[in-house]
Design a protein around this motif. Sequence first.
Motif, short mmCIF file in Angstrom:
data_model
loop_
_atom_site.label_atom_id
_atom_site.label_comp_id
_atom_site.label_asym_id
_atom_site.label_seq_id
_atom_site.Cartn_x
_atom_site.Cartn_y
_atom_site.Cartn_z
N LYS A 100 0.84 -1.20 0.00
CA LYS A 100 0.00 0.00 0.00
C LYS A 100 0.87 1.25 0.00
CE LYS A 100 -4.06 0.25 2.41
NZ LYS A 100 -4.88 0.35 3.65
N HIS A 101 1.94 1.20 0.76
CA HIS A 101 2.88 2.32 0.79
C HIS A 101 3.62 2.45 -0.55
CE1 HIS A 101 6.76 4.16 2.68
NE2 HIS A 101 5.95 5.11 2.29
N SER A 102 3.96 1.32 -1.16
CA SER A 102 4.59 1.36 -2.49
C SER A 102 3.67 2.10 -3.46
CB SER A 102 4.84 -0.06 -3.03
OG SER A 102 5.57 -0.83 -2.11
N LEU A 103 2.39 1.74 -3.41
CA LEU A 103 1.41 2.37 -4.31
C LEU A 103 1.27 3.86 -4.00
CD1 LEU A 103 -1.23 -0.49 -4.25
CD2 LEU A 103 -0.17 0.42 -6.33
N TYR A 104 1.35 4.20 -2.74
CA TYR A 104 1.21 5.61 -2.37
C TYR A 104 2.41 6.42 -2.86
CZ TYR A 104 -0.07 9.83 -0.12
OH TYR A 104 -0.43 11.13 0.07
N ASN A 105 3.61 5.88 -2.67
CA ASN A 105 4.80 6.56 -3.20
C ASN A 105 4.67 6.78 -4.70
OD1 ASN A 105 6.38 6.79 -0.85
ND2 ASN A 105 7.19 4.71 -1.06
N LEU A 106 4.13 5.76 -5.36
CA LEU A 106 3.96 5.82 -6.81
C LEU A 106 2.98 6.93 -7.18
CD1 LEU A 106 4.09 4.78 -9.69
CD2 LEU A 106 2.72 2.83 -9.02
N ALA A 107 1.86 6.99 -6.47
CA ALA A 107 0.86 8.02 -6.77
C ALA A 107 1.47 9.41 -6.58
CB ALA A 107 -0.36 7.83 -5.87
#
Length: 397
Positions: A100-107
């Motif tokens: 979820k954090h990976s996705l957030y960094n990506l966003a």
Amino acid sequence: MKLAARVGRIAPSPTLAMAATAKAMAAQGIDVIDFSTGEPDFDTPEPVKAAAEAAIRAGFTKYTPSSGIDELRSAIIDKLRTELGLQYEKSQILVSCGAKHSLYNLAEALLEEGDEIIIPTPYWVSYSDQTLLNDAKAVLLPTREADGYAIRPDELQRLITRRTKAIIINSPCNPTGITYDRRMLEGVAALAERHDLLIISDEIYEKVLYDGASHVSIATLGPEIAARTVIINGVSKAYAMTGWRIGYAAGPKELIGAMANIQSQSTSNPCSISQKAAVAALRLGEPYTIKMVQEFALRRQAIVKGLNQISGVSCRMPAGAFYAFPNIGRMLGKTGPDGVIAHPQDLANYLLKHAHIAVVPGEPFGSQEHVRLSYATAMDTISRGLERLNGALRQLT
Ligand SMILES: *Cc1c(COP(=O)(O)O)cnc(C)c1O
């Protein structure tokens, strides 16, 4: 106090909220049957715990490189090479505090105001809220239950605009449990290449598959699509490690570098101990997960069969992940003690309040006629829950 406008655009994760309510009720001594939790009920494997203990004893309890320790990034690179045949350098791997954090960094690294991301529905709840938090627009691509929630390239194409930056692919999918086959992914990949789009491929359930279903990563379709895909994965689901918070992203160097900078200025490294534990988990490889999945497979049969025996409920057999996503459309319009059940949310409220069954309503996944039940729970809970569910639904008039 005047808070930032972006806060008003999002809601707390509804799955976590429902799970918290169920846990709070259980703490009060109420016999709640909890189908809401999106995590394996298995214990974290012993060798993983041992690695974490050893890390603590060895004093591996300080800051690590912000993007993750070399040992873990190498283990991820090895995994992607041996399992998917893909080659990555260290600069293309970022370890974060959960997928979820990976996705957030990506966003954060990708999105600007007005940008658009295409998300096939039904979808995992955080994709859209993370997009909204970063001032961009979540463009939902409706799919149909009748054809297995397939993505139709012509429909996808119609949603692509000048502002489209990425398409999210989640196979196996939470909540529907469907997997995308090679042909469908080829259709998506062709559009991504033609319109210069990024593919965000959330592969967190890649190993949770049934009946010989196989996982196809869109990044394996060829070097052009690999170069424009970010694979998101982690150890939470495959190794029953949701609390350890280790996920990772593998993708284009420039993007991963930007995400790494954001991480270095926000959270710094993921937990040092958890990183050592994740190395041990990746060394366990598939055998651990396969055993867990064999157990899930029995529960899947039981829950889907039981749901289909309930009048007014129909449930497709999921090919992967650990959720049943029954269609409860025929229950809508009925009346319970608190009035008309007009939406899945009303049904979830009714079940929680009057039958002490926790399910997650379909709305936050982009469905107006489903609820989600996790079967990552004991077989006994499943049978008791189905019986109780049947009783509760019969009470509606
Ligand atoms: C559970 C889940 C995640 C997040 O997992 P982490 O615990 O943050 O690693 C991401 N995507 C989907 C679809 C999930 O179900």
